[in-house]
Design a protein around this motif. Structure first.
Motif: not given
Ligand SMILES: Cc1cc2nc3c(=O)[nH]c(=O)nc-3n(C[C@H](O)[C@H](O)[C@H](O)COP(=O)(O)OP(=O)(O)OC[C@H]3O[C@@H](n4cnc5c(N)ncnc54)[C@H](O)[C@@H]3O)c2cc1C
Ligand code: SF4
Ligand code: SF4
Lengths: 419, 637, 256
Positions: A258-276
């Motif tokens: 199935m699909s989602l028409d609109d996948v645009s999102v606002a910029a994230a305020t939480i930024k992933d810096k990865g697993l330690m």
């Protein structure tokens, strides 16, 4: 295993009786059509020579299996039964199951919830479809047998890694685009609970958390640190405990994308810096899942530390090992040390004094390595090996090293396949 | 002429300086908190206390007791007579002869002091204490010579100015130590402070053969709870610290010191002295806290003790075994002081180390240190057919089960005891789930608020029922119920109730013939006295009687009875678990092994746990009730 | 400029005795707050200012606890969000789930939604705050950690993996000030229709074997139940013993 040759009269009987339901299975086990006769001599079994090819014609493989995939695997595949296909055409509504997909695959918890989704549709009636909503990389190959009618795979860089903000925006768009009857999430620490709470807050829905008994009308969920059962009308958003229903195992499903028409999102305020990167020994002992613990029965400490490293285990110790100065105090397990929750706890040369046992009360599987078969640790252990710790650790390290070699090459192979 | 008067003038001057010093010293004690004492009665009782109670303790060391009688008695007598003869110039020869006699007595004593100091044991402090015998001898010799003319042995004026000058120096040295030093903090301070300490002791019940071991309740409404600074001690506690003679008897007995934990009761008392007077411990000349250097500590009456004077680990190393108190000739109360300071750390700072805070939190939330469901307290007795008070209301013996109820090992002791009581047809019941932790651990860890709350709630429960005796297998609960609950028992829930340890009770049953026992056939047996049974409650004999009644000849350990060495399990020490060089329990097990015993009999679940925690091979450990139950002759009805 | 840190606290429940206590995660939130803001930390409770449990929190060294005075049945959300707005909080710390009541864990999310702030869930530690951004460690199962950065102001729910709360001291707890303000009066109307009962034990899922053959059924019926004493290997060779351990480690997926 003893190497005395024993006859299995039942197997022989089945092998002789071609109408027996298990005949095929038994016959295919025998390598190359050779059977051990009653006297222990090898006999040819003429019916077994060769195999039935894809078009139903018997073939004899003169290459002795070298040209095909290993026999065991193929026969297992041949045995697999085709389950009946459950089809949903143009559904009226959807039940969205937002799966955890740990490591890109459905977890047991996810599968239970997919089972519950079907149960809800059966109770509610109507033409509903179960949708597995997933983000990021998907490696799952068996959506069909897990009860997934539709797969909504939301892709895009914004959804990779830890991206709860992007994901909840996408889910809100799903809600807008499709007729969603229920949102089901695993109430888990793998993100399910977090995402569900975000969605509930966004949609202004009051969710049921820690739900464990759900039908179309009523939901029973836990409250007050699992000391309370709250019964209420089944809400739109549910966070479900493990084993809330049985997984699907008797039907096959379409798993159509199935699909989602609109996948645009606002910029994230939480930024992933990865697993330690975590060194097993830096993990707080109370949280470690695999502990190799040393007691008074360890005589070669260098070897012990090496073993912990090779096994990738967190080190623990009995009080005696700490008192004698071989291990730091922070490693002590027990009444006056840390209470651990490991899934596997390997106690090497630890007798199992009551004060030590208090610390491992919550451990799932205890393995004891000890010279004394009568000690309390052996009584507690799921597996005990009686013998000298040094010798057994040495053997164990060898095995693990070999295993790492092969799994490394496996990985390399997988990588080259992917490339 | 003036020269002739010089010794007399010196005597008066030094006496005055000494008195000024003493007044100043007294003002230091008065920085402490007020505490009511009966001044007149105390002073009147003082000589008796000195002669009887103090000497009862000193008597354990015959050499020292005789020496002290000679030196101390000789000195007091001669000092009085010196004033009579040399200041008031009473001219009777008989008095002079008496003075000579007293001085000779003192000289003999001083000589023995000197001998002991030639090669002093490690426990004794050195420093100024090393010069004390010399000062004593100087004093005696000087005044002997000075008195000879008065006694008519030598003509007046013998030796002329030169002798008078020499003797004056002797007077200065001797009286400088004995009078001036007494007031200004020399070794002789002990005589003056000690005498007043005996008069104004905080636990007058201890004298005359009494026993007073319960901790004093803390005022929970005060601005600072517990003792933060030296001036937070009661004034008579400060006085008590000053009485210390640094004999180190406490140090020699302290299990924590022997295990290399950072505690030395003698040093602790001396640090308290530093605190009350202000200054540093640079002049301390005894053994340090193991692993800590001397000379770093400093403090004054209004400075937080744990901020430089005494480290927290020192306070948490104590097992509250009371071996130091039992041994102290000056009747100083180390345990009170330690717990007072712990109270501040726990109730004001929230710094109970290691598992301490967790255990306290558990006790608060579940009424037991393990944090178990209060409703599972009686699970151990599911198969025991024990009536509970809620149903019985009235019973002869109430069995106080204690927190051993949650511990599998202790449950074996409980079951054994129940079986014995059943065999003796005792009318017994338990409180069941209504029972709570006695508060022992909370109190020793300094959380008196929790102790008081538990005590009050337990008393309220007990007050609902009628019983003649409370019996418990746990000496810690026994101590609380017997000695510490009275402070909170407003409604007399325990009034007229006999509180007994199970060994005492079992002994009564055996003596009265209610229990029939077979002879014990195992190997050698030794008995470990639990601190809270022995030193805290004076019960040394009942357990031994019981063992004897089985025909056991007890192989006594070197340290037994009132000198028993702690197992390391008291005072919350296993919880705070301050590291040392060795484990106290290991040392105790060595004591036991040294007797060649195959079995250590104990009367406490905590001792059992501690001693069984020692790595094998070691003797077996069993509670007395477990030993008895094996020898029980069950009558078949 | 020091950051304004607010920790929200609730009345916890001891898992064994069911008695009120300071909640584990909430007190960790206070602990983290103390680390970030020292005594500048503001600790807020919506409820009854007479509640003795507040003193247990205060015993951690809080001179005062702000109480938004309201009835137990009232909704805490409006009062809290007003307070946070008025106080211009930079960081708000809560537990993941409360130990009493519904325990839905929705409070931080709803606050975040109302205030329009980001929320980070299951925080193990806040390492650093710099340039209006915080470096946060999220707790993952089994000691794993994920590092994220988030812009101030934000809400963080604190996981059990965060630094354990310091001991609560009786004296300071007793003397702390309970600064009461009026809270909200909005009743929680949804909850009225729920029924609550002590939790029933959940049956452990049996390994249902949908047996296809008699042999399978027999196997399922006679299979050794889980638990009971384990396997003891005495006379096998060291290699075999090691193999058995190895197999178990693989099966438990602790070696990959
Ligand atoms: C108040 C209190 C609190 C305590 N708290 C704790 C605590 O928190 N944690 C704790 O661990 N202990 C604690 N203890 C100590 C506890 O009672 C035991 O003494 C301790 O756990 C024993 O440690 P161990 O098993 O390593 O040593 P041991 O009891 O000596 O056991 C050694 C074991 O190694 C085996 N062995 C010997 N040689 C070999 C070999 N070559 N190969 C394989 N096996 C061998 C032996 O058969 C034996 O079983 C506490 C005790 C007390 C009294
Ligand atoms: S009570 Fe015992 S442990 Fe404490 S100082 Fe005295 S002798 Fe040492
Ligand atoms: S406290 Fe008592 S036993 Fe210890 S040194 Fe001083 S006088 Fe001696």
């Amino acid at each position: 295993m003893s190497d005395i040759i024993r006859r299995d009269p039942r197997a022989e009987w089945i092998m002789r009786n071609r109408l027996h339901p298990l005949h095929e299975q038994y016959a295919s086990q025998e390598e190359g059509g050779e059977v051990r006769g009653p006297s222990g001599l090898i006999r040819k079994f003429p019916h077994k020579v060769g195999f039935i090819g894809p078009n139903g014609i018997k073939r004899i493989d003169r290459l002795k299996g070298n040209a095909t995939a290993p026999k065991g695997k193929r026969s297992a595949a041949a045995q697999e039964v085709q389950l009946p296909l459950h089809k949903v055409d143009s559904p009226d509504y959807y039940i969205m199951v937002v799966a955890d997909m740990v490591g890109g695959r459905l977890t047991g918890h996810d599968k239970d919830i997919l089972g519950l989704a079907h149960k809800l549709i059966a109770e509610q009636g109507g033409n509903g479809a179960v949708v597995a909503v997933c983000f990021g990389e998907v490696k799952e190959e068996h959506f069909d047998t897990a009860g997934v009618d539709r797969v909504l795979h939301i892709e895009g860089e914004a959804f990779e890694g830890y991206a709860p903000e992007a994901r909840v925006q996408a889910l809100a768009k799903v809600e807008a685009q499709y007729t969603v009857k229920h949102w089901l999430f695993p109430d888990s620490i793998h993100g399910g609970c977090d995402l569900a709470s975000r969605l509930a807050a966004r949609l202004g829905e009051r969710p049921a958390t820690q739900a464990w008994q759900v039908n179309a009308e009523q939901t029973v969920s836990r409250g007050a640190s699992a000391s309370l059962d709250i019964t209420r009308q089944t809400p739109k958003i549910l966070m479900l405990l493990e084993e809330c229903a049985d997984a699907i195992d008797e039907t096959r499903h379409e798993a159509t994308p199935m699909s989602l028409d609109d996948v645009s999102v606002a910029a994230a305020t939480i930024k992933d810096k990865g697993l330690m990167a975590v060194d097993p020994n830096a993990i707080p002992m109370a949280e470690a899942e695999f502990i190799l613990s040393a007691g008074n029965g360890i005589h070669n400490w260098d070897q012990f530390h090496e073993a912990a490293q090779v096994l990738g285990a967190t080190e623990g110790a009995s009080r005696v090992a700490v008192d004698d100065g071989f291990m730091p105090r922070s490693r002590q397990v027990g009444a006056t040390g840390t209470w651990v929750t490991a899934r596997v706890y390997v106690a090497v040369g630890i007798s199992g004094a009551i004060q030590h046992m208090q610390g491992i009360g919550q451990v799932d599987k205890v393995v004891a390595i000890n010279t004394d078969a009568g000690c309390d640790m052996v009584k507690r252990a799921a597996l005990s090996v009686i013998g000298d710790s040094e010798e057994i650790l040495a053997e164990l390290m060898k095995l693990v090293a070999e295993h790492k070699q092969t799994s490394l090459s496996d990985q390399a192979e997988e990588n080259s396949n992917a490339a | 002429m003036v020269i002739d008067w010089l010794p007399s003038i010196l005597i008066v001057v030094l006496l005055l300086l000494g008195v000024i010093g003493m007044l100043r010293r007294a003002s230091l004690w008065r920085a402490g908190q007020p505490e009511k004492v009966n001044i007149i009665a105390g002073l009147m009782a003082m000589p008796g206390r000195y002669l009887k109670d103090l000497h009862h303790v000193v008597e354990r060391d015959k050499y020292m007791s005789k020496t002290h009688v000679a030196t101390g008695g000789g000195f007091v007598l001669s000092m009085v007579l010196v004033l009579v003869v040399h200041v008031f110039k009473v001219q009777q020869q008989i008095v002079a002869w008496a003075l000579l006699g007293a001085l000779l007595l003192m000289l003999v004593g001083a000589f023995f002091v000197f001998k002991r100091r030639l090669n002093p044991p490690e426990r004794l402090s050195k420093g100024p204490w090393m010069r004390l015998p010399k000062s004593l001898i100087t004093f005696a010799v000087t005044f002997i010579v000075l008195t000879l003319p008065a006694a008519g042995i030598l003509p007046e004026g013998t030796g002329g100015i030169a002798l008078i000058m020499v003797l004056s120096i002797g007077v200065i040295i001797g009286l400088g130590e004995l009078l001036f030093g007494m007031g200004w903090g020399g070794p002789m301070k002990h005589a003056f402070a000690g005498a007043l300490h005996l008069a104004f002791h905080r636990r007058p019940e201890r004298f005359g053969g009494g026993r007073s071991t319960g901790l004093k309740p803390v005022d929970l409404t005060s601005a600072v709870i517990g003792v933060a600074k030296p001036s937070d001690f009661k004034w008579n506690q400060l006085l008590g610290f000053d009485a210390c003679v640094q004999c180190g008897k406490c140090q020699a007995m302290c299990p924590a010191f022997a295990a290399g934990q950072p505690l030395n009761p003698k040093k602790l008392i001396q640090d308290m002295v530093v605190g009350l007077a202000g200054g540093t411990d640079a002049n301390y000349a005894g053994s340090p806290y193991p692993g800590k250097e001397v000379g770093q500590a400093k403090g004054n009456p209004n400075e937080i003790i744990t901020a430089g004077l005494v480290s927290q680990e020192t306070l948490w190393s104590c097992t509250t075994c009371r071996a130091c108190v039992e041994e102290c000739p000056m009747m100083i109360e180390h345990v009170d002081a330690i717990v007072d300071m712990r109270r501040f750390l726990t109730m004001e700072k929230g710094e109970t180390p290691n598992k301490g805070s967790e255990v306290l939190e558990n006790i608060i939330a579940t009424d037991n240190p393990g944090g178990y469901a209060p409703g599972s307290r009686t699970n151990w007795a599911a198969d025991q057919n024990l009536p509970v008070m809620k149903d019985k209301k009235e019973v002869d013996v109430l069995f106080w089960v204690s927190d051993g109820a949650f511990d599998m090992r202790s449950q074996r002791i409980l079951r054994a005891f129940v079986k014995l009581m059943k065999a003796a047809n005792v009318d017994v019941a338990i409180l069941g789930d209504e029972e709570r932790d006695s508060g022992d651990v909370a109190r020793r860890l300094g959380d008196d608020a929790t102790f008081q709350s538990l005590a009050k709630r337990n008393l309220a429960t007990l007050g609902q029922y009628k019983f003649n005796k409370i019996v418990t297998t746990d000496p810690h609960a026994y101590h609380c119920l017997r000695n510490e609950y009275a402070d909170f028992d407003k409604d007399g829930a325990l009034a007229g109730v006999e509180v007994l340890h199970h060994t005492t009770f079992l002994n009564q049953l055996v003596q009265s013939g209610a229990l029939k026992l077979d002879a014990f056939k195992g190997g050698k047996v030794t008995y470990h006295d639990p601190c809270y049974l022995g030193r805290y409650n004076g019960e040394y004999e009942a357990p031994r009687d019981l063992l004897r009644s089985l025909g056991i000849e007890i192989a006594e350990m070197e340290r037994s009875g009132f000198r028993s060495r702690c197992c390391g399990g008291g005072g919350g020490a296993p919880i705070t678990d301050i590291p040392g060089e060795r484990r106290i329990a290991d040392m105790r097990m060595e004591d036991a092994s040294a007797t060649g015993a195959e079995l250590v009999a104990v009367g406490c679940q905590q001792c059992t746990a501690m001693l069984e925690g020692v790595v094998e091979p070691r003797p077996q450990v069993k509670d007395i009730s477990e030993i008895l139950v094996d020898q029980l002759i069950e009558e078949v009805h | 400029m020091p950051h304004k840190v607010i920790s929200l606290i609730s009345v916890g429940r001891h898992p064994q005795s069911g008695r009120s206590r300071r909640a584990d995660q909430d007190s960790r939130a206070v602990e983290l707050g103390l680390k970030l803001a020292g005594t500048g930390l503001d600790v807020v409770h919506a409820g009854n200012s007479e509640e003795p449990v507040l003193r247990q929190y205060a015993g951690m060294g809080l001179p005062k606890v702000t109480v938004l005075e309201q009835a137990e049945s009232a909704d805490a959300l409006p009062a809290l969000s007003n307070y946070l707005k008025a106080e211009k909080a930079d960081i708000v710390l809560t537990g993941v789930r409360s130990e009493s009541g519904e325990s839905s864990g929705m409070t931080p999310y709803l606050l975040a939604e109302q205030l329009g702030w980001p929320i980070v869930a299951r925080v193990a530690d806040i390492v650093e705050i710099k340039d209006g951004e915080a470096q946060v460690l999220l707790a993952l199962p089994r000691g794993q950690r994920r590092q994220v950065t988030v812009k101030l102001p934000f809400i963080a729910s604190i996981d059990n993996a965060a630094q354990a709360a310091r001991q609560s001291a009786y004296g300071p707890g007793l003397r702390a000030k309970m600064a009461a303000q009026t809270g909200s009066t909005e009743e929680d109307n949804v909850r009225v229709n729920w029924s609550e009962a002590p939790a029933k034990a959940r049956p452990k899922r049996l390994k249902v074997v949908k047996a296809k053959t008699a042999a399978d059924r027999f196997k399922a019926a006679t299979a050794k139940p889980q638990g009971g004493s384990g396997k003891v290997m005495k006379n096998e060779s060291a290699q075999e013993k090691a193999q058995a351990i190895f197999d178990l480690l693989i099966e438990e997926k602790v070696i990959r």
